[in-house]
Design an enzyme around this catalytic site. Structure first.
Site, mmCIF file in Angstrom:
data_model
loop_
_atom_site.group_PDB
_atom_site.id
_atom_site.type_symbol
_atom_site.label_atom_id
_atom_site.label_comp_id
_atom_site.label_asym_id
_atom_site.label_seq_id
_atom_site.Cartn_x
_atom_site.Cartn_y
_atom_site.Cartn_z
ATOM 1 N N THR A 1 41.994 12.540 56.222
ATOM 2 C CA THR A 1 42.441 12.654 57.601
ATOM 3 C C THR A 1 41.388 12.081 58.522
ATOM 4 O O THR A 1 40.215 12.304 58.331
ATOM 5 C CB THR A 1 42.676 14.138 57.959
ATOM 6 O OG1 THR A 1 43.868 14.568 57.336
ATOM 7 C CG2 THR A 1 42.804 14.322 59.453
ATOM 8 N N SER B 1 42.240 23.187 41.593
ATOM 9 C CA SER B 1 41.925 24.611 41.393
ATOM 10 C C SER B 1 41.354 24.816 40.004
ATOM 11 O O SER B 1 41.332 23.900 39.212
ATOM 12 C CB SER B 1 43.189 25.439 41.550
ATOM 13 O OG SER B 1 44.232 24.854 40.788
#
Lengths: 409, 409
Positions: free
Chosen positions: B199, B409
């Protein structure tokens, strides 16, 4: 030079048994265009009356061979046809010399086989920007002509490989009026010979009798949901070529749009297209992306290709990470219509996201388990309309970087 | 979780000394949104009368924060404004909860600072699809408000980083009527916190006095040749935000399209844009691609972006391979007008190809030497018209795969 020897983990176990196609014979030879110790040129000779159809790269910088094939596709079929393909040098971006090489090969094939120059189709794949040593190919034409055999399509599939890790073949057949109609095809693609781009070459043969405009119409239409629905890295070759030959020797006449023939041809083209993806550079995952509920089919395809070409989606798949946020990103950036809060995303049968957020039932361990499989299915429903599209791609891995960041020389 | 600690080899030596902008004060705090042991939220408070302009991602799946900012950009300036940015969680694709988080933060900022909710602008960057723990941000607002300082822009630049490897800042100033007009900006981008997309967030401040429509017009126009002319991996974030605040406190009024102000703002925006590329994931090369001679500027940009986004071009640069064939390929596939035989390609000052083939003077060792530099210049002339475009990108390396194929994760 990049040297890739390891067979793709997504490759089929072996080359399929392909039927002989009456009216087509093949030969392969070692011309030493660039490689040593392997075949690198193939000749296919087609019976008088063979209709030829073709679909070609739309690249604005396409090779001399492609331009020549495009000009010849509609020539009269009575004289038969010949296809000559070499690997090791693409004859692309070689200026006027490239045109001269094509003309020299076509003239020599005409002399050797009796097929007129206007019916000789050539493809070249391999290094670009280097002059094609066409004399080496021409020197092998008599050997090739003498070795022609109806049972040598597998040898042809080997000769056109660059850094493909396996030869690609597919076939289909069906019965009509007590006779068998067969279709067999070979392809190369997504292998890379430094410094070239991945070039896809496909040759499909049938003994059905079909007039050229009908054959062309079917081939063009079926290219959309097959070869134009795969992507390895979004880059487009200057040499991509799909040629189809219908010899008519079976004696079975296929009318325009015949459903059974169309289905058989579709299966051969889709099988070959999938094999190209399975041999994608560095690929460890075969990925199907199905988009439904788009405003229309074109929008569905735009979304599907945006997902399939996203480096972030492809690296997540390489890492076996069910990173659905990157799917949302790709849909958002595609430019086609989407409503964040109507999106539904599934990995295989696992509902991942709906109504603009992760699904209440979603458990990451379910999706993570699916991501460990060699084949990954991603479906996205836009919730807007009836548009659908399915595309296929592979993951983006260290293998891709290794193959393509190597020195050329 | 991917943890990137090594500073980009393309980073500037240090954070630049930025001028204080009268009418803007900054503070940063550790809210623990996701990261520990570092600041992750920043507040900028803007004087009454500050005009706000903004340019935002066109993603169809943009975040709640972006939608909220877009709705507020044109509100009356008298009450001043506030900007709150957190890193660690992007609040993107979080459904209705995302809107609630934005509303809760804006209401709390209004209570703490006295700025009305309609003038509170928020950005969030980081993991997507997880509910933003906005209470942790709200709990820090009093501390932030108490710590506001005109001299804390560098602290703000640090707080908005995700896996950026360096904070990004740039400034420019000029004199008018015996007074100094200053512009200072900060950015984050192209860093990645698994599983997020890269971003880009940019905040630019000036003490000039400009009415909102004039500020917006200049900011929008200058986004084209700066932030919209860079690409790391062709993927577009759901959160990209560029906000600009003009406090007017210098007392210098800038009329519409003022050339000097425009040039100063352009330099700040371009500097920040280049820094985003220099911190591209895994980047080892900063690449400028200049296209000239296209049929028009739009075509030039299409060609330039096709080259900049080509995985094959980017991997060749990573491998320090002067693989000009891949430039030809990218031009060919871009869809914009090109004539193979009019193309001219240069690496730096080295003429590589012209008239549809490699240049007679070309020696690969000359180009290979240039490719070893950290900054690469590629120019392509189409030979068709007067269209030009320049874009900037970085190479595609194993580092990109490592950052993005890691488990979330």
């Amino acid at each position: 030079m990049a040297k890739i020897t390891k067979r793709s983990p997504l490759a089929p176990d072996e080359f399929p048994k392909l039927p002989m196609i009456a009216g087509v014979s093949f030969a392969a030879a070692q011309a030493g265009v660039r490689y040593g110790g392997r075949t690198d040129v193939m000749l296919a000779l087609l019976a008088p009356g063979t209709a030829m159809a073709g679909v070609f790269t739309r690249s604005a910088t396409r090779s001399a061979n492609v331009l020549d094939c495009q000009a010849k596709i509609g020539t009269p079929a009575e004289a038969g046809a010949a296809i000559v393909v070499n690997s090791g040098n693409s004859n692309a971006f070689t200026g006027r010399a490239g045109d001269e090489s094509v003309a020299a090969i076509c003239a020599a094939v005409a002399r050797t086989t009796g097929v007129p120059e206007t019916r000789v189709f050539t493809s070249s794949t391999g290094v670009i920007g280097e002059r094609l040593p066409h004399d080496r190919i021409i020197a092998k034409l008599e050997e090739l002509e003498a070795g022609l055999s109806e049972d040598a399509i597998e040898a042809a599939a080997h000769a056109i490989m660059t850094t493909d890790t396996f030869p690609k073949g597919a076939a289909a057949s069906f019965s009509r009026d007590g006779k068998t109609v067969s279709i067999a095809g070979i392809a190369k693609g997504s292998g890379m010979i430094a410094p070239d781009m991945a070039t896809m070459l496909v040759y499909v043969f049938t003994d059905a009798k079909i007039v050229q405009p009908d054959l062309q119409a079917m081939l063009s239409e079926l290219t959309g949901p097959t070869f134009n629905s795969i992507t390895v890295d979004s880059d487009t070759s200057t040499s991509d070529t799909l040629l189809m030959a219908a010899t008519g020797v079976s004696g079975v006449t296929i009318p325009a749009g015949d459903a059974e023939f169309r289905a058989a041809l579709h299966s051969v083209m889709l099988d070959l297209a999938h094999q190209v993806v399975r041999d994608g550079e560095g690929a460890t995952k075969f990925v199907e992306i199905r988009v439904t509920g788009a405003a229309n089919d074109a929008d569905a395809r735009t979304h599907a290709m945006a997902i399939a070409n996203s480096p972030l989606v492809k690296t997540a798949i390489a890492g076996e990470d069910p990173n659905w946020g990157r799917i949302v990103m790709a849909v958002g950036k595609s430019g086609a219509a989407a409503d964040r809060d109507r999106l539904t995303i599934r990995f295989g049968d696992v509902l991942v996201a709906e109504n603009g957020w992760v699904a209440p039932s979603y458990r990451e361990e379910d999706a993570a388990a699916l991501m460990k499989e060699p084949e990954i299915f991603i479906s996205v429903d836009l919730g807007l309309g009836a548009g659908t599209a399915t595309v296929w791609t592979c993951d983006l891995t260290h293998g891709y970087i290794e193959i393509n960041a190597d020195y050329r020389s």
